[in-house]
Design an enzyme around this catalytic site. Sequence first.
Site, PDB file in Angstrom:
ATOM      1  CE  LYS A  90     -48.452   6.988  25.755  1.00 41.35           C
ATOM      2  NZ  LYS A  90     -48.895   7.066  24.239  1.00 41.35           N
ATOM      3  CB  CYS A  98     -46.506  -4.190  17.115  1.00 36.15           C
ATOM      4  SG  CYS A  98     -46.399  -5.752  16.359  1.00 36.15           S
ATOM      5  CB  SER A 153     -39.715   3.847  19.365  1.00 38.27           C
ATOM      6  OG  SER A 153     -40.587   2.748  18.509  1.00 38.27           O
ATOM      7  N   GLY A 156     -37.016   9.118   3.518  1.00 36.61           N
ATOM      8  CA  GLY A 156     -36.540   8.049   4.127  1.00 36.61           C
ATOM      9  C   GLY A 156     -36.649   6.832   3.256  1.00 36.61           C
ATOM     10  CG  HIS A 200     -39.024 -10.532  15.430  1.00 38.48           C
ATOM     11  ND1 HIS A 200     -39.672  -9.614  14.619  1.00 38.48           N
ATOM     12  CD2 HIS A 200     -37.715 -10.755  15.064  1.00 38.48           C
ATOM     13  CE1 HIS A 200     -38.739  -9.403  13.580  1.00 38.48           C
ATOM     14  NE2 HIS A 200     -37.594  -9.814  13.967  1.00 38.48           N
ATOM     15  CG  HIS A 229     -38.566 -31.055  -5.935  1.00 35.75           C
ATOM     16  ND1 HIS A 229     -37.851 -29.821  -6.424  1.00 35.75           N
ATOM     17  CD2 HIS A 229     -38.970 -31.886  -6.970  1.00 35.75           C
ATOM     18  CE1 HIS A 229     -37.967 -29.918  -7.678  1.00 35.75           C
ATOM     19  NE2 HIS A 229     -38.879 -30.834  -7.905  1.00 35.75           N
TER      20      HIS A 229
HETATM   21  P1  FAD Z   1     -44.463  -0.721  21.441  1.00 35.98           P
HETATM   22  O1  FAD Z   1     -45.125  -1.335  20.526  1.00 35.98           O
HETATM   23  O2  FAD Z   1     -44.164   0.976  20.779  1.00 35.98           O
HETATM   24  O3  FAD Z   1     -45.631  -0.124  22.702  1.00 35.98           O
HETATM   25  C1  FAD Z   1     -45.391   0.658  23.624  1.00 35.98           C
HETATM   26  C2  FAD Z   1     -46.679   0.907  24.476  1.00 35.98           C
HETATM   27  O4  FAD Z   1     -46.330   1.687  25.411  1.00 35.98           O
HETATM   28  C3  FAD Z   1     -47.871   1.751  23.455  1.00 35.98           C
HETATM   29  O5  FAD Z   1     -48.965   1.012  23.530  1.00 35.98           O
HETATM   30  C4  FAD Z   1     -47.724   2.946  24.245  1.00 35.98           C
HETATM   31  O6  FAD Z   1     -49.103   3.731  24.081  1.00 35.98           O
HETATM   32  C5  FAD Z   1     -47.301   2.654  25.774  1.00 35.98           C
HETATM   33  N1  FAD Z   1     -46.774   3.584  26.684  1.00 35.98           N
HETATM   34  C6  FAD Z   1     -45.852   4.342  26.416  1.00 35.98           C
HETATM   35  N2  FAD Z   1     -45.673   5.222  27.478  1.00 35.98           N
HETATM   36  C7  FAD Z   1     -46.722   4.886  28.188  1.00 35.98           C
HETATM   37  C8  FAD Z   1     -46.914   5.485  29.579  1.00 35.98           C
HETATM   38  N3  FAD Z   1     -46.315   6.524  30.223  1.00 35.98           N
HETATM   39  N4  FAD Z   1     -48.228   4.764  30.294  1.00 35.98           N
HETATM   40  C9  FAD Z   1     -48.709   3.955  29.583  1.00 35.98           C
HETATM   41  N5  FAD Z   1     -48.316   3.316  28.425  1.00 35.98           N
HETATM   42  C10 FAD Z   1     -47.448   3.863  27.697  1.00 35.98           C
HETATM   43  N6  FAD Z   1     -41.500  -4.617  13.698  1.00 35.98           N
HETATM   44  C11 FAD Z   1     -41.662  -5.798  13.259  1.00 35.98           C
HETATM   45  O7  FAD Z   1     -40.671  -6.887  13.925  1.00 35.98           O
HETATM   46  N7  FAD Z   1     -42.097  -6.362  11.938  1.00 35.98           N
HETATM   47  C12 FAD Z   1     -42.868  -5.468  11.349  1.00 35.98           C
HETATM   48  O8  FAD Z   1     -43.600  -5.825  10.216  1.00 35.98           O
HETATM   49  C13 FAD Z   1     -43.050  -4.046  11.615  1.00 35.98           C
HETATM   50  N8  FAD Z   1     -43.652  -3.320  11.000  1.00 35.98           N
HETATM   51  C14 FAD Z   1     -43.815  -1.950  11.372  1.00 35.98           C
HETATM   52  C15 FAD Z   1     -44.497  -1.146  10.786  1.00 35.98           C
HETATM   53  C16 FAD Z   1     -44.738   0.098  11.300  1.00 35.98           C
HETATM   54  C17 FAD Z   1     -45.637   1.120  10.427  1.00 35.98           C
HETATM   55  C18 FAD Z   1     -44.034   0.690  12.550  1.00 35.98           C
HETATM   56  C19 FAD Z   1     -44.203   1.965  13.038  1.00 35.98           C
HETATM   57  C20 FAD Z   1     -43.281  -0.284  13.117  1.00 35.98           C
HETATM   58  C21 FAD Z   1     -43.187  -1.557  12.823  1.00 35.98           C
HETATM   59  N9  FAD Z   1     -42.379  -2.590  13.479  1.00 35.98           N
HETATM   60  C22 FAD Z   1     -42.398  -3.736  12.935  1.00 35.98           C
HETATM   61  C23 FAD Z   1     -41.811  -2.191  14.765  1.00 35.98           C
HETATM   62  C24 FAD Z   1     -42.691  -2.652  15.699  1.00 35.98           C
HETATM   63  O9  FAD Z   1     -43.909  -1.977  15.780  1.00 35.98           O
HETATM   64  C25 FAD Z   1     -41.939  -2.213  17.148  1.00 35.98           C
HETATM   65  O10 FAD Z   1     -40.616  -2.735  17.158  1.00 35.98           O
HETATM   66  C26 FAD Z   1     -42.628  -2.666  18.514  1.00 35.98           C
HETATM   67  O11 FAD Z   1     -43.940  -2.197  18.346  1.00 35.98           O
HETATM   68  C27 FAD Z   1     -41.989  -2.468  19.605  1.00 35.98           C
HETATM   69  O12 FAD Z   1     -42.663  -3.136  20.732  1.00 35.98           O
HETATM   70  P2  FAD Z   1     -42.507  -2.184  22.180  1.00 35.98           P
HETATM   71  O13 FAD Z   1     -43.487  -3.402  23.001  1.00 35.98           O
HETATM   72  O14 FAD Z   1     -41.176  -2.159  22.607  1.00 35.98           O
HETATM   73  O15 FAD Z   1     -43.263  -0.883  22.133  1.00 35.98           O
HETATM   74  P1  NAI Z   2     -35.454   3.122   8.968  1.00 34.32           P
HETATM   75  O1  NAI Z   2     -34.174   3.437  10.123  1.00 34.32           O
HETATM   76  O2  NAI Z   2     -35.504   1.939   8.714  1.00 34.32           O
HETATM   77  O3  NAI Z   2     -35.086   4.038   7.934  1.00 34.32           O
HETATM   78  C1  NAI Z   2     -34.894   5.522   7.749  1.00 34.32           C
HETATM   79  C2  NAI Z   2     -34.119   5.738   6.638  1.00 34.32           C
HETATM   80  O4  NAI Z   2     -34.344   7.367   6.559  1.00 34.32           O
HETATM   81  C3  NAI Z   2     -32.902   5.470   6.677  1.00 34.32           C
HETATM   82  O5  NAI Z   2     -32.493   5.028   5.136  1.00 34.32           O
HETATM   83  C4  NAI Z   2     -32.120   6.807   6.712  1.00 34.32           C
HETATM   84  O6  NAI Z   2     -30.909   7.088   6.058  1.00 34.32           O
HETATM   85  C5  NAI Z   2     -32.909   7.848   6.168  1.00 34.32           C
HETATM   86  N1  NAI Z   2     -33.020   9.273   6.573  1.00 34.32           N
HETATM   87  C6  NAI Z   2     -32.697   9.761   7.876  1.00 34.32           C
HETATM   88  N2  NAI Z   2     -32.735  11.227   7.902  1.00 34.32           N
HETATM   89  C7  NAI Z   2     -33.058  11.347   6.849  1.00 34.32           C
HETATM   90  C8  NAI Z   2     -33.450  12.666   5.929  1.00 34.32           C
HETATM   91  N3  NAI Z   2     -33.305  13.796   6.738  1.00 34.32           N
HETATM   92  N4  NAI Z   2     -33.793  12.468   4.726  1.00 34.32           N
HETATM   93  C9  NAI Z   2     -33.899  11.595   4.217  1.00 34.32           C
HETATM   94  N5  NAI Z   2     -33.600  10.285   4.469  1.00 34.32           N
HETATM   95  C10 NAI Z   2     -33.128  10.203   5.700  1.00 34.32           C
HETATM   96  O7  NAI Z   2     -36.578   3.707   9.731  1.00 34.32           O
HETATM   97  P2  NAI Z   2     -38.026   3.675   9.371  1.00 34.32           P
HETATM   98  O8  NAI Z   2     -38.224   3.223   8.024  1.00 34.32           O
HETATM   99  O9  NAI Z   2     -38.804   4.849   9.840  1.00 34.32           O
HETATM  100  O10 NAI Z   2     -38.626   2.686  10.444  1.00 34.32           O
HETATM  101  C11 NAI Z   2     -38.569   2.623  11.842  1.00 34.32           C
HETATM  102  C12 NAI Z   2     -38.244   1.446  12.493  1.00 34.32           C
HETATM  103  O11 NAI Z   2     -39.516   0.526  12.400  1.00 34.32           O
HETATM  104  C13 NAI Z   2     -37.439   0.532  11.889  1.00 34.32           C
HETATM  105  O12 NAI Z   2     -36.133   0.917  12.254  1.00 34.32           O
HETATM  106  C14 NAI Z   2     -37.895  -0.690  11.838  1.00 34.32           C
HETATM  107  O13 NAI Z   2     -36.996  -1.208  13.029  1.00 34.32           O
HETATM  108  C15 NAI Z   2     -39.042  -0.423  12.283  1.00 34.32           C
HETATM  109  N6  NAI Z   2     -40.008  -1.221  11.291  1.00 34.32           N
HETATM  110  C16 NAI Z   2     -39.968  -2.706  11.026  1.00 34.32           C
HETATM  111  C17 NAI Z   2     -40.603  -2.929   9.927  1.00 34.32           C
HETATM  112  C18 NAI Z   2     -40.258  -4.507   9.575  1.00 34.32           C
HETATM  113  O14 NAI Z   2     -39.582  -5.200  10.190  1.00 34.32           O
HETATM  114  N7  NAI Z   2     -40.630  -5.251   8.586  1.00 34.32           N
HETATM  115  C19 NAI Z   2     -41.434  -2.407   9.073  1.00 34.32           C
HETATM  116  C20 NAI Z   2     -41.525  -0.909   9.679  1.00 34.32           C
HETATM  117  C21 NAI Z   2     -40.895  -0.487  10.455  1.00 34.32           C
END
Ligand code: FAD
Ligand code: NAI
Length: 473
Positions: free
Chosen positions: A35, A43, A142, A177, A329, A452
Amino acid sequence: MENSFDLVVIGAGPGGYVAAIRAAQLGMKVAVVEKSEKLGGTCLNVGCIPSKALLTSSEKYLEALKHLGTHGVRVGNVSLDLPAMMAHKDKVVKDNTAGIEFLFKKHKITWLKGKGRITGANEVTVGNDKVQTRKILIATGSDVMPLPGVGVDEKRIVSSTGALVFNEVPKHLVVIGGGVIGLELGSVWMRLGAQVTVVEFLDRVLPGMDGEISVTMKKILEKQGMKLKLSTKVTGAEARGEAVKLSLEAAAPSPEALAKGEGGNNETLEADRVLVSIGRRPYTEGLGLESVGVKLDSKGRIETDAHFQSSVAGIYAIGDVIAGPMLAHKAEDEGVVCAEIMAGQSGHINYDAIPNVVYTEPEVASVGKTEEELRSAGVEYKTGKFPFTANGRARALAATEGFVKILADARTGRVLGCHIVGHEAGTLIAELALGIEFGASAEDIARTCHAHPTLNEAVKEAALAVDNRPIHI
Ligand code: FAD
Ligand code: NAI
């Protein structure tokens, strides 16, 4: 328009696009419904990729501003060009998303542009068009978890998406958070000059990780200047002009406060920007799941069996929309295995060998079980720990914060978990993920020759320390 496929994938994030490519490699005729204007999902567009671009750029800025002097490099008048930093991030995103479009063309995958809805076990509707398909894969990912009383406007009160596009450095950024997003994006803006206060509900940052990691990262982040308000919850936000006033309460009020009918420690906090990062929730809105009978669990995730099949035969789901860590991943690996299973092959994922990296500086990386998990499961284990202060390469890099900790089965020595705080921890953890996947013992890692001088030698030393025989401490 083609209207009949072997597989229709809904969502082109790392789960969906990888599954589509693997399915095409296996000979299936594949379409992907997306969409958004760009492929790549959360991601590539608003997650991993732009956040890591800003983390890298902001770290370089801080290095030039504060740390290069340690190496005898003097730089004058370091200044921030935020638009250029944002332009670099945007180009990285554009190149990556364009790369997926190229891969779709290469594998003859059809992109159906629009929002997909499941209108039958073998039918997906996109806009007014219906396509028929043998199998459906839901990979819709998500979305941001909202916080009642703190409405996100993506200007003053933002989600991670808004925090990737601030057009000036906030004066005071309050992060709600203290999880992965909070610490990563909080670090970005702190490095660029913002005062950052993190309000965390629980009594530790990075609550899902090994306890020692949380304690160490608290100290390191506070030393860097981040203010951490733990065991505190935000109960409301009031936006006035450019300022936001937040109401705070103790998460677990004292008995005295409760006796007085108060939440305890009530206070307010003013900020010009607020980031809400309290987790993410599965996205299934408008998919039409009820009408076809696809079941959700109590957390709104699609229920799947060991083969990623939902409660409806022929409809599968992977990635953030199902159970398990919300990591790119993890979604990618599920995409590959799911496509292979659909093609009649066998495949599995070892969920104990999925690394988890937090891209702060120093980085945090972990794989396998934490000490808390092993203790509560009654598993007897040995610990081997090695600090980066005793690693030659870390000294040369002037990056000696942190440690490698390996947890191994007390009887067999098999590696059960590894937790690292340190420079490049995210790269170092790959060795341990491979080790756990292959059932390696700490002895196997200790006997493997490590070059090393490298940071990886700290991993070898931690493995030696499991048997109380490290060389350099
Ligand atoms: P998504 O990447 O969420 O893709 C879902 C897609 O489905 C979207 O493009 C959406 O538009 C589409 N979609 C949804 N509903 C519909 C529909 N009905 N019709 C058509 N299209 C639709 N993970 C890591 O491993 N390393 C990181 O460094 C990392 N950093 C992150 C930083 C941030 C700020 C955030 C928010 C997340 C981060 N994550 C990271 C988490 C990672 O982005 C997600 O775990 C990953 O994108 C999940 O992949 P997915 O394919 O399940 O879904
Ligand atoms: P998170 O689950 O990592 O952290 C949320 C934090 O908010 C927790 O520590 C929780 O205790 C706290 N919290 C919950 N409710 C609260 C409240 N009402 N007030 C204050 N604190 C509260 O979730 P986050 O940081 O939003 O990331 C979402 C997901 O995205 C993660 O679960 C992660 O899997 C993915 N992500 C992964 C990254 C990576 O792999 N480097 C980078 C960014 C996101």
